[in-house]
Write a protein that holds these residues in place. Sequence first.
Motif, PDB file in Angstrom:
ATOM      1  N   GLY A 135       2.641   9.347 -10.346  1.00 24.38           N
ATOM      2  CA  GLY A 135       3.860   9.210  -9.549  1.00 24.38           C
ATOM      3  C   GLY A 135       4.133   7.762  -9.201  1.00 24.38           C
ATOM      4  N   PRO A 136       5.344   7.465  -8.750  1.00 22.65           N
ATOM      5  CA  PRO A 136       5.684   6.097  -8.353  1.00 22.65           C
ATOM      6  C   PRO A 136       4.752   5.614  -7.237  1.00 22.65           C
ATOM      7  CG  PRO A 136       7.641   7.499  -8.430  1.00 22.65           C
ATOM      8  CD  PRO A 136       6.466   8.413  -8.556  1.00 22.65           C
ATOM      9  N   PHE A 137       4.391   4.338  -7.292  1.00 23.69           N
ATOM     10  CA  PHE A 137       3.517   3.770  -6.265  1.00 23.69           C
ATOM     11  C   PHE A 137       3.964   2.348  -5.968  1.00 23.69           C
ATOM     12  CE2 PHE A 137      -0.217   1.334  -4.936  1.00 23.69           C
ATOM     13  CZ  PHE A 137      -0.641   2.101  -3.853  1.00 23.69           C
ATOM     14  N   ASP A 138       4.151   2.058  -4.675  1.00 19.02           N
ATOM     15  CA  ASP A 138       4.579   0.730  -4.244  1.00 19.02           C
ATOM     16  C   ASP A 138       3.575   0.185  -3.236  1.00 19.02           C
ATOM     17  OD1 ASP A 138       5.794  -1.548  -3.392  1.00 19.02           O
ATOM     18  OD2 ASP A 138       7.616  -0.593  -2.625  1.00 19.02           O
ATOM     19  N   PRO A 139       2.757  -0.801  -3.624  1.00 18.31           N
ATOM     20  CA  PRO A 139       1.745  -1.329  -2.702  1.00 18.31           C
ATOM     21  C   PRO A 139       2.349  -2.003  -1.477  1.00 18.31           C
ATOM     22  CG  PRO A 139       1.902  -2.707  -4.650  1.00 18.31           C
ATOM     23  CD  PRO A 139       2.725  -1.486  -4.932  1.00 18.31           C
ATOM     24  N   ASP A 140       3.592  -2.446  -1.578  1.00 18.82           N
ATOM     25  CA  ASP A 140       4.227  -3.087  -0.426  1.00 18.82           C
ATOM     26  C   ASP A 140       4.414  -2.116   0.740  1.00 18.82           C
ATOM     27  OD1 ASP A 140       4.372  -5.527  -1.694  1.00 18.82           O
ATOM     28  OD2 ASP A 140       6.395  -5.190  -2.463  1.00 18.82           O
ATOM     29  N   ARG A 141       4.451  -0.840   0.442  1.00 19.39           N
ATOM     30  CA  ARG A 141       4.597   0.161   1.505  1.00 19.39           C
ATOM     31  C   ARG A 141       3.350   0.250   2.383  1.00 19.39           C
ATOM     32  NH1 ARG A 141       8.633   4.067   0.851  1.00 19.39           N
ATOM     33  NH2 ARG A 141       7.351   5.485   2.093  1.00 19.39           N
ATOM     34  N   LEU A 142       2.247  -0.345   1.919  1.00 19.77           N
ATOM     35  CA  LEU A 142       0.978  -0.230   2.643  1.00 19.77           C
ATOM     36  C   LEU A 142       0.748  -1.341   3.659  1.00 19.77           C
ATOM     37  CD1 LEU A 142      -1.479   0.750  -0.241  1.00 19.77           C
ATOM     38  CD2 LEU A 142      -0.104   2.233   1.214  1.00 19.77           C
ATOM     39  N   ARG A 143       1.595  -2.349   3.680  1.00 17.93           N
ATOM     40  CA  ARG A 143       1.328  -3.519   4.514  1.00 17.93           C
ATOM     41  C   ARG A 143       1.131  -3.155   5.982  1.00 17.93           C
ATOM     42  NH1 ARG A 143       5.704  -7.886   2.054  1.00 17.93           N
ATOM     43  NH2 ARG A 143       4.696  -8.147   0.007  1.00 17.93           N
ATOM     44  N   ILE A 215      -2.784   6.111  -0.327  1.00 20.55           N
ATOM     45  CA  ILE A 215      -2.089   6.418  -1.581  1.00 20.55           C
ATOM     46  C   ILE A 215      -0.858   7.285  -1.306  1.00 20.55           C
ATOM     47  CG2 ILE A 215      -2.293   7.636  -3.787  1.00 20.55           C
ATOM     48  CD1 ILE A 215      -5.273   6.711  -3.785  1.00 20.55           C
ATOM     49  N   GLU A 216      -0.979   8.232  -0.389  1.00 18.04           N
ATOM     50  CA  GLU A 216       0.182   9.057  -0.022  1.00 18.04           C
ATOM     51  C   GLU A 216       1.308   8.189   0.544  1.00 18.04           C
ATOM     52  OE1 GLU A 216      -1.160  12.119   2.604  1.00 18.04           O
ATOM     53  OE2 GLU A 216      -2.097  13.293   1.005  1.00 18.04           O
ATOM     54  N   ILE A 217       0.953   7.189   1.350  1.00 15.17           N
ATOM     55  CA  ILE A 217       1.965   6.281   1.893  1.00 15.17           C
ATOM     56  C   ILE A 217       2.593   5.462   0.767  1.00 15.17           C
ATOM     57  CG2 ILE A 217       2.320   4.247   3.358  1.00 15.17           C
ATOM     58  CD1 ILE A 217       0.149   5.392   5.224  1.00 15.17           C
ATOM     59  N   GLY A 218       1.761   4.937  -0.129  1.00 18.45           N
ATOM     60  CA  GLY A 218       2.259   4.137  -1.240  1.00 18.45           C
ATOM     61  C   GLY A 218       3.154   4.915  -2.185  1.00 18.45           C
ATOM     62  N   ASP A 224       5.257   4.747   6.334  1.00 20.90           N
ATOM     63  CA  ASP A 224       4.279   3.689   6.568  1.00 20.90           C
ATOM     64  C   ASP A 224       3.975   3.476   8.048  1.00 20.90           C
ATOM     65  OD1 ASP A 224       6.679   2.597   7.283  1.00 20.90           O
ATOM     66  OD2 ASP A 224       6.501   0.790   6.065  1.00 20.90           O
ATOM     67  N   SER A 225       4.758   4.047   8.935  1.00 23.83           N
ATOM     68  CA  SER A 225       4.520   3.910  10.374  1.00 23.83           C
ATOM     69  C   SER A 225       3.573   4.975  10.916  1.00 23.83           C
ATOM     70  CB  SER A 225       5.845   3.977  11.138  1.00 23.83           C
ATOM     71  OG  SER A 225       6.444   5.261  10.968  1.00 23.83           O
ATOM     72  N   GLU A 226       3.133   5.906  10.076  1.00 26.26           N
ATOM     73  CA  GLU A 226       2.312   7.020  10.543  1.00 26.26           C
ATOM     74  C   GLU A 226       0.878   6.628  10.889  1.00 26.26           C
ATOM     75  OE1 GLU A 226       2.236  10.937   8.784  1.00 26.26           O
ATOM     76  OE2 GLU A 226       4.046  10.452   7.640  1.00 26.26           O
ATOM     77  N   MET A 227       0.375   5.535  10.340  1.00 22.41           N
ATOM     78  CA  MET A 227      -1.044   5.235  10.465  1.00 22.41           C
ATOM     79  C   MET A 227      -1.491   5.090  11.920  1.00 22.41           C
ATOM     80  SD  MET A 227      -3.746   5.105   8.696  1.00 22.41           S
ATOM     81  CE  MET A 227      -3.298   4.775   6.991  1.00 22.41           C
ATOM     82  N   ALA A 239      -4.749  13.177   9.046  1.00 15.08           N
ATOM     83  CA  ALA A 239      -4.833  12.228   7.934  1.00 15.08           C
ATOM     84  C   ALA A 239      -4.550  12.919   6.606  1.00 15.08           C
ATOM     85  CB  ALA A 239      -6.213  11.572   7.917  1.00 15.08           C
ATOM     86  N   GLY A 240      -4.556  12.136   5.545  1.00 14.70           N
ATOM     87  CA  GLY A 240      -4.237  12.652   4.224  1.00 14.70           C
ATOM     88  C   GLY A 240      -5.411  13.292   3.523  1.00 14.70           C
ATOM     89  N   LEU A 241      -5.250  13.486   2.235  1.00 12.60           N
ATOM     90  CA  LEU A 241      -6.279  14.171   1.448  1.00 12.60           C
ATOM     91  C   LEU A 241      -7.523  13.301   1.289  1.00 12.60           C
ATOM     92  CD1 LEU A 241      -6.284  12.732  -1.600  1.00 12.60           C
ATOM     93  CD2 LEU A 241      -4.169  14.013  -1.820  1.00 12.60           C
ATOM     94  N   THR A 242      -8.625  13.953   0.959  1.00 13.30           N
ATOM     95  CA  THR A 242      -9.853  13.243   0.615  1.00 13.30           C
ATOM     96  C   THR A 242      -9.787  12.901  -0.866  1.00 13.30           C
ATOM     97  OG1 THR A 242     -11.098  14.494   2.278  1.00 13.30           O
ATOM     98  CG2 THR A 242     -12.371  13.349   0.588  1.00 13.30           C
TER      99      THR A 242
END
Length: 271
Positions: A135-143, A215-218, A224-227, A239-242
């Motif tokens: 799937g699409p992944f954008d590392p900038d979403r993780l900042r 990875i789910e956020i990316g 990205d504000s959920e953390m 939290a997300g998956l293991t």
Amino acid sequence: MVRTIRLLIAYDGGNYCGWQRQKQGEATIQGEMERRLALLCQEEITLHGAGRTDTGVHAQGMVAHFQTSARTPVTAFFKGLNSLLPPDIRILGAEEAPPDFHSRFDAQGKTYRYDFFTGPLQAPWSRLYRAHFPGPFDPDRLRLALNCLQGTHDFSSFERTGTRDKTLTTGRGAVRTLHDLSCSPSPGGEACWSIRITGDGFLRQMVRILSGTLIEIGQGKRDDSEMERILEARDRRMAGLTAPACGLYLERLYYPKPLFQEFPNPCFLPS
């Protein structure tokens, strides 16, 4: 005279039920190594690792130590031990250590790396060493999320349920300090990524749960504000998956003084 021997170890964890010796007799890294060390030393050996990796997890720089009264030369714990071990476990360095050295208690931190692939079709030869999240992944979403995780927090939301007695009042509980976190492209081609996390310690499956959540956020499956909200909840269900074990590597350990100074490849060395 009892000697303390320190080892630097790399292993492919795909065929093992983790580091720690199992009562049921399943193959483990510790168990395989102790059997070979007993042959070299002609006595029972207990090997102490710097941590316990789970089933299927790999290591590029595990540090372990043991004590022996055998006069076996240190070189035998490098060349000789490698000749006895299966090819998916290798000794990268061996040396005499001070009597009071302890690979676990002396370690000041660890770096774990999580490798994953986001393309539509994964090469079959990489499936045991890189997790697949198509799937699409954008590392900038993780900042924002990476910045939120840095520092000292209670990481209960990222701990495998039922692995710690939460009624205990001693120790630091689920509080850990993360010093550095990043997500960047990794060797292997387009859509290959690595998450690196360095901290003073980790809870059971903490890196895999953190990686799965990031990875789910990316991939846009979480905001990205959920953390911050996940951290504050102290609830694994938030939290997300293991993430699968195959993508996880214990990359590096950190000690007060450099170890294995004679080893020619510093990328494996604790510092």
